[in-house]
Motif scaffolding. Structure first.
Motif, PDB file in Angstrom:
ATOM      1  N   GLY A 146       0.793  -1.220   0.000  1.00 13.39           N
ATOM      2  CA  GLY A 146       0.000   0.000   0.000  1.00 13.39           C
ATOM      3  C   GLY A 146       0.824   1.268   0.000  1.00 13.39           C
ATOM      4  N   GLU A 147       2.006   1.212   0.604  1.00 16.86           N
ATOM      5  CA  GLU A 147       2.837   2.405   0.742  1.00 16.86           C
ATOM      6  C   GLU A 147       3.777   2.651  -0.424  1.00 16.86           C
ATOM      7  OE1 GLU A 147       4.810   1.573   4.378  1.00 16.86           O
ATOM      8  OE2 GLU A 147       3.033   1.974   5.641  1.00 16.86           O
ATOM      9  N   ASN A 148       3.897   1.693  -1.345  1.00 19.49           N
ATOM     10  CA  ASN A 148       4.899   1.801  -2.406  1.00 19.49           C
ATOM     11  C   ASN A 148       4.265   1.647  -3.789  1.00 19.49           C
ATOM     12  OD1 ASN A 148       7.794   1.660  -0.998  1.00 19.49           O
ATOM     13  ND2 ASN A 148       6.382   0.349   0.133  1.00 19.49           N
ATOM     14  N   ALA A 149       4.248   2.747  -4.542  1.00 21.13           N
ATOM     15  CA  ALA A 149       3.655   2.722  -5.877  1.00 21.13           C
ATOM     16  C   ALA A 149       4.400   1.768  -6.800  1.00 21.13           C
ATOM     17  CB  ALA A 149       3.653   4.128  -6.468  1.00 21.13           C
ATOM     18  N   SER A 150       5.723   1.709  -6.675  1.00 22.08           N
ATOM     19  CA  SER A 150       6.508   0.817  -7.531  1.00 22.08           C
ATOM     20  C   SER A 150       6.176  -0.644  -7.244  1.00 22.08           C
ATOM     21  CB  SER A 150       8.005   1.060  -7.315  1.00 22.08           C
ATOM     22  OG  SER A 150       8.780   0.175  -8.098  1.00 22.08           O
ATOM     23  N   ILE A 151       5.983  -0.957  -5.980  1.00 29.21           N
ATOM     24  CA  ILE A 151       5.625  -2.319  -5.597  1.00 29.21           C
ATOM     25  C   ILE A 151       4.264  -2.684  -6.193  1.00 29.21           C
ATOM     26  CG2 ILE A 151       5.220  -3.897  -3.673  1.00 29.21           C
ATOM     27  CD1 ILE A 151       8.084  -2.799  -3.873  1.00 29.21           C
ATOM     28  N   ARG A 152       3.317  -1.773  -6.084  1.00 28.14           N
ATOM     29  CA  ARG A 152       1.989  -2.039  -6.629  1.00 28.14           C
ATOM     30  C   ARG A 152       2.038  -2.229  -8.138  1.00 28.14           C
ATOM     31  NH1 ARG A 152       0.799   2.104  -3.126  1.00 28.14           N
ATOM     32  NH2 ARG A 152       0.426   3.604  -4.808  1.00 28.14           N
ATOM     33  N   ARG A 153       2.896  -1.465  -8.802  1.00 29.02           N
ATOM     34  CA  ARG A 153       3.011  -1.597 -10.256  1.00 29.02           C
ATOM     35  C   ARG A 153       3.527  -2.979 -10.633  1.00 29.02           C
ATOM     36  NH1 ARG A 153       4.960   3.040 -11.114  1.00 29.02           N
ATOM     37  NH2 ARG A 153       7.177   2.541 -10.979  1.00 29.02           N
ATOM     38  N   VAL A 154       4.509  -3.475  -9.899  1.00 30.69           N
ATOM     39  CA  VAL A 154       5.060  -4.799 -10.202  1.00 30.69           C
ATOM     40  C   VAL A 154       4.029  -5.887  -9.914  1.00 30.69           C
ATOM     41  CG1 VAL A 154       6.839  -6.487  -9.599  1.00 30.69           C
ATOM     42  CG2 VAL A 154       7.449  -4.083  -9.881  1.00 30.69           C
ATOM     43  N   TYR A 155       3.302  -5.759  -8.809  1.00 29.71           N
ATOM     44  CA  TYR A 155       2.251  -6.733  -8.522  1.00 29.71           C
ATOM     45  C   TYR A 155       1.180  -6.693  -9.600  1.00 29.71           C
ATOM     46  CZ  TYR A 155       3.657  -8.383  -3.896  1.00 29.71           C
ATOM     47  OH  TYR A 155       4.322  -8.999  -2.867  1.00 29.71           O
ATOM     48  N   ALA A 156       0.846  -5.494 -10.084  1.00 26.43           N
ATOM     49  CA  ALA A 156      -0.149  -5.372 -11.150  1.00 26.43           C
ATOM     50  C   ALA A 156       0.338  -6.061 -12.418  1.00 26.43           C
ATOM     51  CB  ALA A 156      -0.452  -3.899 -11.421  1.00 26.43           C
ATOM     52  N   ILE A 157       1.620  -5.942 -12.708  1.00 29.95           N
ATOM     53  CA  ILE A 157       2.193  -6.622 -13.873  1.00 29.95           C
ATOM     54  C   ILE A 157       2.027  -8.129 -13.720  1.00 29.95           C
ATOM     55  CG2 ILE A 157       4.353  -7.174 -15.082  1.00 29.95           C
ATOM     56  CD1 ILE A 157       5.248  -4.257 -14.349  1.00 29.95           C
ATOM     57  N   ALA A 158       2.413  -8.643 -12.547  1.00 28.37           N
ATOM     58  CA  ALA A 158       2.372 -10.092 -12.318  1.00 28.37           C
ATOM     59  C   ALA A 158       0.941 -10.640 -12.312  1.00 28.37           C
ATOM     60  CB  ALA A 158       3.066 -10.429 -11.001  1.00 28.37           C
ATOM     61  N   LEU A 159       0.008  -9.864 -11.765  1.00 28.26           N
ATOM     62  CA  LEU A 159      -1.354 -10.365 -11.595  1.00 28.26           C
ATOM     63  C   LEU A 159      -2.288 -10.024 -12.748  1.00 28.26           C
ATOM     64  CD1 LEU A 159      -1.812  -9.508  -7.809  1.00 28.26           C
ATOM     65  CD2 LEU A 159      -1.509 -11.785  -8.793  1.00 28.26           C
ATOM     66  N   LEU A 160      -2.032  -8.907 -13.425  1.00 32.39           N
ATOM     67  CA  LEU A 160      -2.980  -8.433 -14.430  1.00 32.39           C
ATOM     68  C   LEU A 160      -2.414  -8.293 -15.837  1.00 32.39           C
ATOM     69  CD1 LEU A 160      -4.609  -5.548 -12.316  1.00 32.39           C
ATOM     70  CD2 LEU A 160      -5.409  -7.908 -12.553  1.00 32.39           C
ATOM     71  N   ARG A 161      -1.090  -8.175 -15.950  1.00 38.98           N
ATOM     72  CA  ARG A 161      -0.518  -7.872 -17.262  1.00 38.98           C
ATOM     73  C   ARG A 161       0.500  -8.911 -17.721  1.00 38.98           C
ATOM     74  NH1 ARG A 161      -1.972  -3.017 -15.131  1.00 38.98           N
ATOM     75  NH2 ARG A 161      -2.736  -1.416 -16.565  1.00 38.98           N
ATOM     76  N   ARG A 162       0.475 -10.071 -17.097  1.00 37.91           N
ATOM     77  CA  ARG A 162       1.404 -11.132 -17.488  1.00 37.91           C
ATOM     78  C   ARG A 162       0.622 -12.190 -18.245  1.00 37.91           C
ATOM     79  NH1 ARG A 162       3.260 -16.094 -18.023  1.00 37.91           N
ATOM     80  NH2 ARG A 162       3.388 -16.785 -15.890  1.00 37.91           N
ATOM     81  N   GLU A 163       0.413 -11.962 -19.544  1.00 37.88           N
ATOM     82  CA  GLU A 163      -0.372 -12.878 -20.357  1.00 37.88           C
ATOM     83  C   GLU A 163       0.366 -14.194 -20.523  1.00 37.88           C
ATOM     84  OE1 GLU A 163       0.947 -10.080 -21.261  1.00 37.88           O
ATOM     85  OE2 GLU A 163      -0.577  -8.603 -21.768  1.00 37.88           O
ATOM     86  N   HIS A 164      -0.400 -15.267 -20.680  1.00 31.70           N
ATOM     87  CA  HIS A 164       0.206 -16.579 -20.885  1.00 31.70           C
ATOM     88  C   HIS A 164       0.598 -16.762 -22.341  1.00 31.70           C
ATOM     89  CE1 HIS A 164      -0.120 -18.723 -17.064  1.00 31.70           C
ATOM     90  NE2 HIS A 164      -1.150 -17.942 -16.842  1.00 31.70           N
ATOM     91  N   LEU A 165       1.840 -17.129 -22.541  1.00 28.52           N
ATOM     92  CA  LEU A 165       2.351 -17.434 -23.874  1.00 28.52           C
ATOM     93  C   LEU A 165       3.236 -18.661 -23.777  1.00 28.52           C
ATOM     94  CD1 LEU A 165       3.495 -14.084 -25.548  1.00 28.52           C
ATOM     95  CD2 LEU A 165       1.532 -15.477 -26.141  1.00 28.52           C
ATOM     96  N   SER A 166       3.068 -19.589 -24.698  1.00 26.71           N
ATOM     97  CA  SER A 166       3.906 -20.783 -24.668  1.00 26.71           C
ATOM     98  C   SER A 166       5.379 -20.429 -24.812  1.00 26.71           C
ATOM     99  CB  SER A 166       3.492 -21.750 -25.773  1.00 26.71           C
ATOM    100  OG  SER A 166       3.588 -21.128 -27.045  1.00 26.71           O
ATOM    101  N   ALA A 167       5.651 -19.366 -25.543  1.00 26.57           N
ATOM    102  CA  ALA A 167       7.043 -18.966 -25.742  1.00 26.57           C
ATOM    103  C   ALA A 167       7.675 -18.453 -24.464  1.00 26.57           C
ATOM    104  CB  ALA A 167       7.120 -17.877 -26.818  1.00 26.57           C
ATOM    105  N   ASP A 168       6.845 -18.035 -23.520  1.00 21.95           N
ATOM    106  CA  ASP A 168       7.348 -17.504 -22.254  1.00 21.95           C
ATOM    107  C   ASP A 168       7.084 -18.479 -21.114  1.00 21.95           C
ATOM    108  OD1 ASP A 168       6.541 -14.026 -22.890  1.00 21.95           O
ATOM    109  OD2 ASP A 168       8.253 -15.228 -23.453  1.00 21.95           O
ATOM    110  N   ALA A 169       7.128 -19.770 -21.407  1.00 24.20           N
ATOM    111  CA  ALA A 169       6.836 -20.779 -20.388  1.00 24.20           C
ATOM    112  C   ALA A 169       7.759 -20.658 -19.179  1.00 24.20           C
ATOM    113  CB  ALA A 169       6.934 -22.172 -20.992  1.00 24.20           C
TER     114      ALA A 169
END
Length: 202
Positions: free
Chosen positions: A98-121
Motif C-alpha cells: 500500500g505504501e509503495n507505488a513501484s511495488i503495486r506496479r510490479v504486482y499489477a504486472i504479475a497479476l494483471l498484465r502477465r499474459e500466458h504465452l507458450s514462448a514464455d513458459a
C-alpha cells in the motif's frame, strides 16, 4: 574497478526500472527487449550482458520487490506465538504494498498484465518456484502452531498455508483492480487478520 561495478549496477537498475515501465504499459507478452533497452537508454548488448532473456529480466524485477521472507524465516526458531508472527508478516506485506507505488506496479504486472504465452513458459516456472518457497515458509509456521496447540483441528498446516496464500493473492488481485476504492493498509490488513485468527484454537 569500483566505478565500473557502480556503473554496471546503475545499468542493471535502469534496465529493471525500464522493464517495470514497459511491462506495465504494454504487458509482458507484448513488450520487447528492444523497447526495454531503448527505455533504459542502453544497447541491446548491454541488456543481454545483464539478462539472458525476458524471463530472466522478469524474474529479477519480481525479486527486487519481493517482501523479505528471510525476516520471517529467521524469526521462526524463537517465535513463541507463530500465528501472531505470521499475522504480523502478512499484514506487513499489505502495508508494504500500500505504501509503495513501484511495488503495486510490479504486482499489477504479475497479476494483471502477465499474459500466458507458450514462448514464455519460463515465466510460469519462475512464479511457481517463488510461490512454493513462500508457501513452505508459511507451512513451517503452521507446523509450529500445530505443535504448540494453537491451530484448529480440522485443517492441516499444508492446507492452512495454501489457504493463506490463496487469500493473500486474491486480496492483492482485487486491490490492483479496485485502485480507487481499496486500501491495503486497512481492508487488506483486516482481511488477513480475520483469516488467520479464524485458524487459531480458542
Amino acid at each position: 574497478m569500483r566505478r565500473t561495478k557502480d556503473q554496471a549496477e546503475a545499468t542493471r537498475c535502469a534496465l529493471l526500472d525500464a522493464a517495470e515501465n514497459v511491462f506495465f504499459a504494454r504487458g509482458v507478452a507484448n513488450a520487447t527487449l528492444e523497447e526495454i533497452a531503448r527505455e533504459a537508454g542502453v544497447t541491446r548488448g548491454a541488456l543481454y550482458w545483464h539478462f539472458k532473456d525476458k524471463a530472466a529480466l522478469y524474474a529479477a524485477m519480481l525479486e527486487r520487490v519481493r517482501f523479505p521472507l528471510e525476516d520471517l524465516v529467521n524469526s521462526q526458531a524463537t517465535s513463541q506465538d507463530p500465528l501472531a508472527a505470521l499475522e504480523r508478516h502478512v499484514c506487513g506485506i499489505m502495508k508494504f504494498v500500500g505504501e509503495n507505488a513501484s511495488i503495486r506496479r510490479v504486482y499489477a504486472i504479475a497479476l494483471l498484465r502477465r499474459e500466458h504465452l507458450s514462448a514464455d513458459a519460463g515465466l510460469d516456472e519462475i512464479e511457481r518456484e517463488m510461490s512454493l518457497g513462500t508457501r513452505r515458509t508459511m507451512e513451517a509456521y503452521f507446523e509450529q502452531a500445530r505443535a504448540q496447540g494453537q491451530l484448529i483441528d480440522d485443517i492441516t498446516p499444508a492446507l492452512a498455508a495454501l489457504g493463506l496464500q490463496s487469500h493473500a493473492v486474491g486480496v492483492l488481485h482485487l486491490g490492483m483492480q479496485e485502485t480507487d476504492g481499496f486500501c491495503f493498509a486497512e481492508q487488506g490488513v483486516r482481511l488477513m487478520t480475520v483469516y488467520l485468527r479464524s485458524l487459531r484454537r480458542n
